[in-house]
Design a protein around this motif. Structure first.
Motif, PDB file in Angstrom:
ATOM      1  N   ASP A   4       0.996  -1.212   0.339  1.00 39.91           N
ATOM      2  CA  ASP A   4      -0.188   0.041  -0.197  1.00 39.91           C
ATOM      3  C   ASP A   4       0.756   1.048  -0.119  1.00 39.91           C
ATOM      4  OD1 ASP A   4      -2.240  -1.943   0.067  1.00 39.91           O
ATOM      5  OD2 ASP A   4      -2.755  -1.122   2.002  1.00 39.91           O
ATOM      6  N   ARG A   5       2.202   1.146   1.548  1.00 41.05           N
ATOM      7  CA  ARG A   5       2.828   2.271   0.812  1.00 41.05           C
ATOM      8  C   ARG A   5       3.628   2.588  -0.151  1.00 41.05           C
ATOM      9  NH1 ARG A   5       5.999   2.070   6.775  1.00 41.05           N
ATOM     10  NH2 ARG A   5       4.176   2.013   7.701  1.00 41.05           N
ATOM     11  N   ARG A   6       3.625   1.431  -0.945  1.00 42.80           N
ATOM     12  CA  ARG A   6       4.806   1.672  -2.431  1.00 42.80           C
ATOM     13  C   ARG A   6       3.447   2.067  -3.599  1.00 42.80           C
ATOM     14  NH1 ARG A   6       7.246  -3.891  -1.418  1.00 42.80           N
ATOM     15  NH2 ARG A   6       5.457  -4.287  -2.480  1.00 42.80           N
ATOM     16  N   LYS A   7       2.666   1.674  -3.497  1.00 44.56           N
ATOM     17  CA  LYS A   7       1.428   2.088  -4.367  1.00 44.56           C
ATOM     18  C   LYS A   7       1.201   3.690  -4.004  1.00 44.56           C
ATOM     19  CE  LYS A   7      -1.227  -1.860  -5.452  1.00 44.56           C
ATOM     20  NZ  LYS A   7      -1.928  -2.834  -5.079  1.00 44.56           N
ATOM     21  N   ARG A  47       7.037   1.119 -13.569  1.00 46.86           N
ATOM     22  CA  ARG A  47       6.788   0.212 -12.524  1.00 46.86           C
ATOM     23  C   ARG A  47       6.942   0.577 -10.897  1.00 46.86           C
ATOM     24  NH1 ARG A  47      11.189  -2.382 -15.360  1.00 46.86           N
ATOM     25  NH2 ARG A  47      11.532  -4.080 -16.158  1.00 46.86           N
ATOM     26  N   TRP A  48       8.005   2.642 -11.069  1.00 46.72           N
ATOM     27  CA  TRP A  48       8.241   3.386 -10.114  1.00 46.72           C
ATOM     28  C   TRP A  48       6.647   3.296  -9.442  1.00 46.72           C
ATOM     29  CZ3 TRP A  48      12.148   7.163 -11.504  1.00 46.72           C
ATOM     30  CH2 TRP A  48      13.763   6.182 -11.501  1.00 46.72           C
ATOM     31  N   GLU A  49       5.500   4.255 -10.795  1.00 46.82           N
ATOM     32  CA  GLU A  49       4.792   5.046 -11.042  1.00 46.82           C
ATOM     33  C   GLU A  49       3.134   3.166 -10.150  1.00 46.82           C
ATOM     34  OE1 GLU A  49       3.324   7.429 -13.688  1.00 46.82           O
ATOM     35  OE2 GLU A  49       4.997   8.782 -13.301  1.00 46.82           O
ATOM     36  N   ARG A  50       3.768   1.974 -10.318  1.00 46.07           N
ATOM     37  CA  ARG A  50       2.929   0.876 -10.188  1.00 46.07           C
ATOM     38  C   ARG A  50       3.007   0.688  -8.743  1.00 46.07           C
ATOM     39  NH1 ARG A  50       3.883  -0.772 -14.816  1.00 46.07           N
ATOM     40  NH2 ARG A  50       4.875  -2.406 -14.408  1.00 46.07           N
ATOM     41  N   GLY A  51       4.275   1.166  -7.999  1.00 46.34           N
ATOM     42  CA  GLY A  51       4.631   0.702  -6.730  1.00 46.34           C
ATOM     43  C   GLY A  51       5.044  -0.838  -6.590  1.00 46.34           C
ATOM     44  N   GLU A  52       5.898  -0.748  -7.982  1.00 41.74           N
ATOM     45  CA  GLU A  52       6.507  -2.185  -7.805  1.00 41.74           C
ATOM     46  C   GLU A  52       7.872  -2.353  -7.242  1.00 41.74           C
ATOM     47  OE1 GLU A  52       6.135  -3.731 -11.677  1.00 41.74           O
ATOM     48  OE2 GLU A  52       4.298  -4.093 -11.820  1.00 41.74           O
ATOM     49  N   ARG A  53       8.653  -0.561  -7.192  1.00 40.91           N
ATOM     50  CA  ARG A  53       9.146  -1.007  -7.306  1.00 40.91           C
ATOM     51  C   ARG A  53       9.191   1.232  -6.473  1.00 40.91           C
ATOM     52  NH1 ARG A  53      13.517  -2.057 -11.826  1.00 40.91           N
ATOM     53  NH2 ARG A  53      13.158  -4.714 -12.344  1.00 40.91           N
ATOM     54  N   VAL A  54      10.242   1.115  -6.008  1.00 43.30           N
ATOM     55  CA  VAL A  54      10.301   2.722  -4.980  1.00 43.30           C
ATOM     56  C   VAL A  54      12.343   3.221  -5.278  1.00 43.30           C
ATOM     57  CG1 VAL A  54      10.439   4.213  -2.547  1.00 43.30           C
ATOM     58  CG2 VAL A  54       9.198   2.181  -2.869  1.00 43.30           C
ATOM     59  N   PRO A  55      11.791   4.043  -5.998  1.00 45.24           N
ATOM     60  CA  PRO A  55      13.413   4.360  -6.779  1.00 45.24           C
ATOM     61  C   PRO A  55      14.422   4.536  -4.558  1.00 45.24           C
ATOM     62  CG  PRO A  55      12.425   5.997  -7.474  1.00 45.24           C
ATOM     63  CD  PRO A  55      10.821   5.065  -6.687  1.00 45.24           C
ATOM     64  N   THR A  56      16.083   4.559  -5.374  1.00 43.68           N
ATOM     65  CA  THR A  56      16.869   5.275  -4.915  1.00 43.68           C
ATOM     66  C   THR A  56      17.554   6.435  -4.781  1.00 43.68           C
ATOM     67  OG1 THR A  56      17.920   3.210  -4.680  1.00 43.68           O
ATOM     68  CG2 THR A  56      16.235   3.284  -2.894  1.00 43.68           C
ATOM     69  N   VAL A  57      18.399   5.927  -5.438  1.00 40.44           N
ATOM     70  CA  VAL A  57      19.540   6.132  -6.362  1.00 40.44           C
ATOM     71  C   VAL A  57      19.501   7.683  -7.021  1.00 40.44           C
ATOM     72  CG1 VAL A  57      21.248   4.902  -5.851  1.00 40.44           C
ATOM     73  CG2 VAL A  57      19.822   5.046  -8.001  1.00 40.44           C
ATOM     74  N   ARG A  81       9.099   2.736   1.515  1.00 41.53           N
ATOM     75  CA  ARG A  81      10.077   1.766   2.364  1.00 41.53           C
ATOM     76  C   ARG A  81       9.555   1.197   3.837  1.00 41.53           C
ATOM     77  NH1 ARG A  81      13.809   5.098  -0.520  1.00 41.53           N
ATOM     78  NH2 ARG A  81      14.620   5.515   1.663  1.00 41.53           N
ATOM     79  N   GLY A  82       9.180   2.351   4.291  1.00 44.80           N
ATOM     80  CA  GLY A  82       8.912   1.690   5.817  1.00 44.80           C
ATOM     81  C   GLY A  82      10.355   2.388   6.964  1.00 44.80           C
ATOM     82  N   ASP A  83      10.403   3.001   6.464  1.00 49.25           N
ATOM     83  CA  ASP A  83      11.512   3.761   7.811  1.00 49.25           C
ATOM     84  C   ASP A  83      11.435   4.209   8.182  1.00 49.25           C
ATOM     85  OD1 ASP A  83      13.656   2.428   5.744  1.00 49.25           O
ATOM     86  OD2 ASP A  83      14.036   3.237   4.508  1.00 49.25           O
TER      87      ASP A  83
END
Length: 412
Positions: A4-7, A47-57, A81-83
């Motif tokens: 849910d957070r990623r989405k 993929r970022w916008e679908r919540g499959e991944r969260v960008p970092t760098v 990321r839940g940090d």
């Protein structure tokens, strides 16, 4: 990591991209130029916008490409990321911190501006805060958001009054005050504070007119008209909705004219004027497809063909045309953003009523169950009122087991 957070982060990133007027491919190409590499593709952005991944760098490059503050983007990604918290869904305060950082980060402490001359960068910061409030309203109910919203509005008014600036900067500040007044009024109305909402709307109309922004003035007048139509003042609501359309004028962007025509349609509906309502709905769809309809102000970002379809279905429901309302609502709701819990619950409430009108009490009961689940912790007077309407609509079907179970559970 919570799906849910990623989405939610993905939806936030998509909104920022659309605000920057970029396609996914254009954003990917810009990230490659900024970084000097060729390793970001449209598929990765998707993929970022679908919540499959969260960008970092890629966060610094994303902040540059989208014109947003890096610390704001980093906090949003950290949350995804839940940090920041280990368990549970984000509280309104946590969501607000992502979308509306402390004043110091955009405007600086207000006291530091008193008596000083400010420039367009400060006006741009105020506009960003107004948009942050709008995005917050997408996911936070009025009871949780009303206090922060009016703090923002009051701070913006003091900023305008207690500084010196050029005429151009002054108009930009007034426009942002008008935008904040509109969203603050909307939030107050959602919290059931209708007098406070009306005062905010009227203040905003005055600011928009002083800023010489007739389209924005029309949005404020139309927002007040919508509230009046929904609170037993149908005649005044209709007159004001029509006046809002006239205030914006024929040269207003098609997307905004579509919004004002939808409000006119709703005002006619609340007065039982079927033909006039249907005519206004048709004109709204025509306006949305006009050339240049995409050239609308930022505050109209949410107006879309799907939202017009929802209004169509709401009108059909109010006019007791369930065979037209049900399939339209089911189609729109099948792909509606689930993070917008209040709007989802409101739209489901019209579906439940339409299903009851179509003599489908079991399906109406199932839909009502979804509404109750969504609204269990929402501080929204709108959803409370609509839930009461739905439960009353189910009462004649009490003999149906699924209906009786819900009515007995929620008798109060």
């Amino acid at each position: 990591m919570s799906d849910d957070r990623r989405k939610r982060f993905g939806a936030y990133l998509a909104r920022m991209r659309r605000k920057a007027n970029k396609s996914q491919r254009q954003l990917a190409e810009m990230l490659c130029r900024i970084s000097g590499t060729a390793s970001v593709t449209r598929n990765e952005v998707s993929r970022w916008e679908r919540g499959e991944r969260v960008p970092t760098v890629w966060l610094p490059a994303l902040a540059t490409a989208l014109g947003i503050h890096l610390d704001e983007l980093e906090r949003a990604a950290e949350h995804a990321r839940g940090d920041d918290i280990q368990n549970g869904t984000p509280s309104p305060a946590e969501t607000l911190a992502i979308l509306l950082p402390d004043h110091g980060e955009h405007l600086g402490p207000l006291a530091s501006h008193v008596g000083r001359r400010i420039g367009m960068s400060t006006a741009d910061g105020l506009a960003a805060r107004a948009h942050g409030l709008r995005l917050a309203d997408d996911v936070i109910a009025g009871g949780d958001l009303i206090a922060p919203a009016f703090r923002e509005l009051n701070a913006a008014i003091r900023l305008y009054r207690e500084t010196t600036h050029t005429e151009e900067v002054g108009r930009a500040l007034l426009a942002s005050i008008a935008e904040m007044a509109q969203i603050a009024g909307w939030i107050a109305s959602d919290a059931g504070q209708h007098d406070q909402a009306e005062r905010a709307y009227r203040l905003g109309v005055s600011a928009a007119r002083e800023a010489q922004d007739s389209t924005l003035a029309g949005n404020l007048a139309g927002s007040l008209a919508y509230q009046l139509s929904n609170t037993g003042q149908e005649d005044t609501g209709l007159s004001l909705a029509q006046a809002a359309l006239e205030e914006a004028g024929p040269d207003a962007p098609g997307k905004t004219r579509a919004l004002y025509l939808d409000r006119v349609a709703w005002a006619h509906t609340k007065k039982g004027q079927n033909q006039q309502a249907m005519r206004a709905l048709g004109e709204a769809h025509e306006a949305l497809t006009e050339d240049g309809a995409d050239e609308a102000p930022t505050w109209a970002y949410w107006v879309s063909a799907e939202e017009l379809d929802v209004m169509d279905a709401r009108v059909y429901t109010e006019l007791h045309k369930p065979l037209r309302a049900v399939p339209l609502l089911q189609e729109v709701l099948s792909r509606y953003d689930a993070t917008h819990a209040r709007e989802l619950a409101l739209y489901l409430s019209w579906l439940a009523v339409a299903l009851a009108d179509a003599n489908e009490p079991e399906e109406a009961a199932n839909t009502t169950r979804r509404i109750l689940d969504l609204t269990s912790d929402l501080t929204s007077d709108r959803t409370n009122q609509r839930t009461r309407v739905v439960l009353a609509k189910l009462e004649p079907f009490r003999h149906v087991p699924e209906v009786r179970e819900i009515l007995d559970e929620h008798a109060a």
